[in-house]
Each structure stands twice: as structure tokens, then as C-alpha cells.
Design an enzyme around this catalytic site. Structure first.
Site, mmCIF file in Angstrom:
data_model
loop_
_atom_site.group_PDB
_atom_site.id
_atom_site.type_symbol
_atom_site.label_atom_id
_atom_site.label_comp_id
_atom_site.label_asym_id
_atom_site.label_seq_id
_atom_site.Cartn_x
_atom_site.Cartn_y
_atom_site.Cartn_z
ATOM 1 N N THR A 192 -4.710 5.740 1.417
ATOM 2 C CA THR A 192 -5.112 7.096 1.827
ATOM 3 C C THR A 192 -5.977 7.757 0.751
ATOM 4 O O THR A 192 -5.901 8.962 0.512
ATOM 5 C CB THR A 192 -3.897 7.988 2.188
ATOM 6 O OG1 THR A 192 -2.927 7.215 2.891
ATOM 7 C CG2 THR A 192 -4.310 9.132 3.109
ATOM 8 N N GLU A 249 0.869 -1.189 0.000
ATOM 9 C CA GLU A 249 0.000 0.000 0.000
ATOM 10 C C GLU A 249 0.898 1.228 0.000
ATOM 11 O O GLU A 249 1.604 1.504 0.960
ATOM 12 C CB GLU A 249 -0.911 0.028 1.231
ATOM 13 C CG GLU A 249 -1.723 1.322 1.306
ATOM 14 C CD GLU A 249 -2.591 1.460 2.559
ATOM 15 O OE1 GLU A 249 -2.892 0.444 3.210
ATOM 16 O OE2 GLU A 249 -2.966 2.609 2.879
ATOM 17 N N ARG A 256 0.104 10.372 0.347
ATOM 18 C CA ARG A 256 0.337 11.392 1.375
ATOM 19 C C ARG A 256 1.513 12.291 1.042
ATOM 20 O O ARG A 256 1.831 13.203 1.788
ATOM 21 C CB ARG A 256 0.642 10.724 2.721
ATOM 22 C CG ARG A 256 -0.550 10.078 3.341
ATOM 23 C CD ARG A 256 -0.220 9.487 4.692
ATOM 24 N NE ARG A 256 -1.062 8.342 4.922
ATOM 25 C CZ ARG A 256 -0.872 7.440 5.853
ATOM 26 N NH1 ARG A 256 0.157 7.535 6.670
ATOM 27 N NH2 ARG A 256 -1.692 6.427 5.980
ATOM 28 N N LYS A 316 -10.951 -2.513 5.014
ATOM 29 C CA LYS A 316 -9.830 -2.212 5.903
ATOM 30 C C LYS A 316 -10.406 -1.816 7.262
ATOM 31 O O LYS A 316 -11.321 -0.985 7.323
ATOM 32 C CB LYS A 316 -9.021 -1.064 5.302
ATOM 33 C CG LYS A 316 -8.014 -0.413 6.247
ATOM 34 C CD LYS A 316 -7.052 0.462 5.471
ATOM 35 C CE LYS A 316 -6.262 1.390 6.375
ATOM 36 N NZ LYS A 316 -5.020 1.875 5.747
HETATM 37 C C1 3PG Z 1 -2.344 3.466 7.605
HETATM 38 O O1 3PG Z 1 -2.370 4.417 6.873
HETATM 39 O O2 3PG Z 1 -2.952 2.422 7.351
HETATM 40 C C2 3PG Z 1 -1.635 3.611 8.893
HETATM 41 O O3 3PG Z 1 -1.051 4.861 9.021
HETATM 42 C C3 3PG Z 1 -0.621 2.573 9.152
HETATM 43 O O4 3PG Z 1 -0.594 2.473 10.508
HETATM 44 P P1 3PG Z 1 0.737 2.163 11.314
HETATM 45 O O5 3PG Z 1 1.715 3.228 10.962
HETATM 46 O O6 3PG Z 1 0.309 2.251 12.758
HETATM 47 O O7 3PG Z 1 1.216 0.790 10.940
#
Ligand code: 3PG
Length: 208
Positions: free
Chosen positions: A68, A40, A44, A128
Site C-alpha cells: 500500500t 506484504e 494501512r 503487481k
Molecule cells: C491488496 O492490498 O493487495 C488487497 O487488498 C488484497 O486483496 P484481497 O484481500 O482480495 O486478497
């Protein structure tokens, strides 16, 4: 591929924030060398859209999803950039509609049973679960198994290497996501060996 096929190829999905385009190819190679197939790439940073193609060219076996996703425009731009699938942290009606209309494999984000039902009604049986840890973690997601038997989840947010296996043992978990494999700091510092070794450890985690 369908979203189900993509999630079955995954077990662990690294969530990546890429600071500059020069990091894209070595990052893709390190993750792929470690044995991961599905990633993924978060929308961002300004170079994220361009990074999709660079990562695919550097490691053609990688399935590069765009994360995102928040708007219909994000959906369009990500598909145009070559993203293989779409992931969102949450979803309102307009985003669910845009994802469904796009035909692209999509994983909308939910954090409650009501949101899960709304996304299911919009056609999404894979979702998700975000932010997994702060929202209630393993016990919370486990409690969805009885009332929401037709929905599978990819929990993400606050998951570490230590907790990943516990999530994967739940019957309603298809795979888990997290940034621990390649944090923003590690990518910035070009810690490719460390990332490869984290990827290798993640790739050996088994789904129950
Ligand atoms: C996401 O965008 O899915 C999260 O920011 C990932 O979360 P983590 O940094 O706590 O693994």
C-alpha cells in the site's frame, strides 16, 4: 536481494493488515511456521511501520515487504522502517521515480497494458496486477503474455486459495498475493493456528 529473487522465494505472498503491534510477533511466527517466506505488510494501520522490525525479529527468515505504498514519503518511511521490498496498488510517475531512485526492490501496481508499459519503461519488469479478480482475472492476465512477454506479475486482489493455482499456472505469473491466509478478522481474533494451517496449505502450492 533483487525483486526477481524475492518473488522466486514466494509463490504465495500473504497480504496483511495489522491492527495493533502486539499481533506482529505471533503473526510472523505463525506464517513462518507454516512455511511462507515472503509477506506484504500493508501500510494501512498506524503501527504498520513499527511492525516491520517486530516481525523480522520474531521470524528472522521472513522477507518483510511494505505494501500500500502510495507516495514518495511512504517509500522513504518504509525503507527507514526496514522493509525488504516495496509494493504499490498502482503507480503514477512520481511514485515510479521514487521507487526507482530508492534502489529498493519494488513491485509497482498496474491494472492495464498501458500502465504495465509505463512501469516497464520506468525499469520495472516485475509488477503487481491489482485488483486481479475485479480487473479481469485469469483470462485478462493471460492475454498479457503475448504482447508483454518481458513482464512478470504478482496478481493480488480477489484471489482465493481455490484460484491461486490457476493464476500460478500462467507463464507470466511469478507468485500470487492475497489476504485469505490471514484476514484482518483472523489477526484480530488471534487465530494463529488457523493462520499457520492456511500458510502451510499456501506454501505447498506449486508454481507451474
Ligand atoms: C491488496 O492490498 O493487495 C488487497 O487488498 C488484497 O486483496 P484481497 O484481500 O482480495 O486478497
Amino acid at each position: 536481494m533483487t525483486i526477481g529473487e524475492i518473488l522466486r522465494a514466494a509463490t504465495v505472498i500473504p497480504v496483511l493488515e495489522i491492527p495493533s503491534l502486539d499481533k506482529a510477533a505471533p503473526l510472523a511466527k505463525a506464517l513462518s511456521a507454516g512455511g511462507l517466506r515472503v509477506i506484504e505488510l500493508t501500510l494501512r494501520t498506524p503501527c504498520a511501520l513499527d511492525a516491520v522490525k517486530v516481525m523480522r525479529d520474531a521470524a528472522s527468515e521472513l522477507i518483510v515487504g511494505m505494501g500500500t505504498i502510495r507516495t514518495s514519503e511512504d517509500v522513504k518511511q518504509s525503507i527507514d522502517a526496514g522493509a525488504a521490498f516495496l509494493i504499490s496498488p498502482g503507480a503514477g510517475p512520481a511514485l515510479l521515480e521514487a521507487m526507482a531512485a530508492s534502489g529498493a526492490p519494488s513491485l509497482p501496481g498496474i491494472a492495464t497494458a498501458s500502465e504495465a508499459i509505463i512501469a516497464y519503461e520506468a525499469g520495472f519488469s516485475a509488477q503487481k496486477f491489482f485488483p486481479a479478480g475485479p480487473a479481469g482475472g485469469i483470462a485478462y492476465l493471460k492475454s498479457f503474455t503475448g504482447p508483454l512477454p518481458d513482464i512478470t506479475f504478482c496478481p493480488t486482489g480477489g484471489i482465493s486459495a481455490e484460484h491461486a493455482e490457476e493464476y500460478l499456472a500462467l507463464p507470466n505469473v511469478a507468485c500470487v498475493g492475497g489476504s485469505w491466509i490471514a484476514t484482518k478478522q483472523m489477526i484480530e481474533n488471534e487465530e494463529w493456528r488457523e493462520i499457520e494451517s492456511n500458510a502451510r496449505r499456501a506454501a505447498t502450492l506449486l508454481h507451474a
